[in-house]
Design a protein around this motif. Structure first.
Motif, short mmCIF file in Angstrom:
data_model
loop_
_atom_site.label_atom_id
_atom_site.label_comp_id
_atom_site.label_asym_id
_atom_site.label_seq_id
_atom_site.Cartn_x
_atom_site.Cartn_y
_atom_site.Cartn_z
N HIS A 135 0.92 -1.31 0.05
CA HIS A 135 -0.18 0.07 -0.16
C HIS A 135 0.88 1.32 0.14
N PHE A 136 0.33 2.29 0.00
CA PHE A 136 0.91 3.59 0.06
C PHE A 136 2.17 3.92 1.02
N ASP A 137 3.31 4.37 0.57
CA ASP A 137 4.44 4.05 1.21
C ASP A 137 4.65 5.46 2.17
N THR A 138 4.00 5.04 3.49
CA THR A 138 4.03 6.21 4.46
C THR A 138 5.31 6.91 4.87
N MET A 139 6.35 5.98 4.83
CA MET A 139 7.73 6.61 5.04
C MET A 139 8.27 7.64 4.32
N SER A 140 7.77 7.78 3.26
CA SER A 140 8.29 8.84 2.14
C SER A 140 7.60 9.97 2.14
N VAL A 141 6.19 10.08 3.04
CA VAL A 141 5.38 11.21 2.93
C VAL A 141 6.01 12.51 3.14
N LEU A 142 7.20 12.38 4.07
CA LEU A 142 7.79 13.86 4.59
C LEU A 142 8.91 14.22 3.54
N GLY A 143 9.02 13.38 2.47
CA GLY A 143 9.97 13.72 1.18
C GLY A 143 9.27 14.60 0.27
N LEU A 144 7.96 14.83 0.73
CA LEU A 144 7.31 15.91 -0.53
C LEU A 144 7.27 17.12 0.17
N LEU A 145 7.96 17.33 1.31
CA LEU A 145 7.93 18.57 1.77
C LEU A 145 9.22 19.43 1.41
N PRO A 146 9.37 20.86 1.10
CA PRO A 146 10.47 21.14 0.51
C PRO A 146 11.61 21.33 1.65
N GLY A 147 11.28 21.28 2.96
CA GLY A 147 12.78 21.32 3.70
C GLY A 147 13.25 22.76 3.77
N LYS A 148 12.55 23.78 3.29
CA LYS A 148 13.07 25.14 3.36
C LYS A 148 11.95 25.77 3.65
N ALA A 149 12.12 27.57 3.69
CA ALA A 149 11.20 28.35 3.52
C ALA A 149 10.48 28.53 2.26
N ALA A 150 9.29 28.61 2.45
CA ALA A 150 8.28 28.56 1.14
C ALA A 150 7.27 29.50 1.17
N LYS A 151 6.73 30.32 0.08
CA LYS A 151 5.75 31.16 0.14
C LYS A 151 4.57 30.47 -0.80
N ILE A 152 3.26 30.74 -0.60
CA ILE A 152 2.27 30.39 -1.36
C ILE A 152 2.47 30.57 -2.94
N GLY A 153 2.34 29.46 -3.76
CA GLY A 153 2.81 29.74 -5.04
C GLY A 153 4.11 28.99 -5.37
N ASP A 154 5.12 28.52 -4.40
CA ASP A 154 6.42 28.30 -4.62
C ASP A 154 6.32 26.68 -5.12
N THR A 155 7.12 26.26 -5.79
CA THR A 155 7.02 24.89 -6.41
C THR A 155 8.43 24.40 -5.92
N TRP A 156 8.62 22.91 -6.03
CA TRP A 156 9.75 22.43 -5.86
C TRP A 156 9.59 20.91 -6.51
N LYS A 157 10.70 20.31 -6.92
CA LYS A 157 10.87 19.10 -7.61
C LYS A 157 10.95 17.95 -6.47
N VAL A 158 10.34 16.75 -6.53
CA VAL A 158 10.39 15.65 -5.76
C VAL A 158 11.57 14.87 -6.05
N THR A 159 12.54 14.71 -5.15
CA THR A 159 13.62 13.88 -5.38
C THR A 159 13.38 12.34 -6.01
N ASN A 160 14.39 11.76 -6.69
CA ASN A 160 14.01 10.80 -7.38
C ASN A 160 13.84 9.56 -6.23
N PRO A 161 14.64 9.27 -5.40
CA PRO A 161 14.11 8.23 -4.44
C PRO A 161 12.61 8.57 -3.67
#
Length: 185
Positions: A135-161
């Protein structure tokens, strides 16, 4: 309460860090549900036939972090399932899978981008492994966060892993999966 107090926030607080720090011993509660309807097209007696397909899955579990990777993501967890059930029907032929009561504690871990799950109480059947591991890999969900400051409208690429883990791919050479901050709740 009497009186009114106001304060001015520093400008840097307008774009806060969007990250979550996890540590061994931390716990999360998950509830995953899936409802599927559709049809499968097959050839039967030389003719193309549509078969009705329906599926439902329900997973509910508490997950305790046992280890955190150097990137700050959980890479080993213990899951205690209160529910793990999946049912599927194709052309009114039904199948249903659940976890046995003594197999509701599952260890899930990542080693060199490989996801492995097992039960300390003993071996899982193929159907149980599909329920508790695929089922859905819950251990990887935190990898969707940018890990830095962000404002509304900002985008970032998800890492390959992270993209590979969340999409359950065996391998990945490139992708264009991105995240976007649309609002703050």
């Amino acid at each position: 309460v009497t009186g009114v107090q106001t304060c001015a926030l520093p400008i840097s607080a307008q774009n806060p860090q969007i990250t979550e720090t996890v540590k061994p011993g931390g716990t999360f509660q998950f509830k995953l549900e899936l409802n599927l309807t559709g049809e499968i097209k097959v050839f039967r007696d030389g003719k193309k036939v549509s078969l009705k397909r329906e599926g439902k899955a329900n997973h509910s579990f508490h997950e305790r972090i046992l280890n955190v990777s150097s990137q700050g993501y959980p890479d080993k967890t213990a899951r205690s399932y209160s529910a793990a059930k999946a049912s599927m029907s194709i052309d009114n032929e039904k199948s249903e899978n659940t976890l046995r009561d003594d197999r509701k504690l599952i260890i899930s871990q990542r080693h060199k981008d490989e996801h492995v799950s097992y039960c300390p109480a003993g071996p899982l059947t193929r159907e149980e492994l599909e329920l508790a591991h695929e089922h859905f890999d819950t251990m990887s969900v935190l990898g969707l966060l940018p890990g830095k400051a962000a404002k509304i409208g900002d985008t970032w690429k998800v890492t390959n892993p992270i993209a590979q883990a969340l999409c359950a791919f065996e391998g990945l050479t490139e992708h264009s999966l991105t995240c976007k901050l649309e609002s703050r709740s």
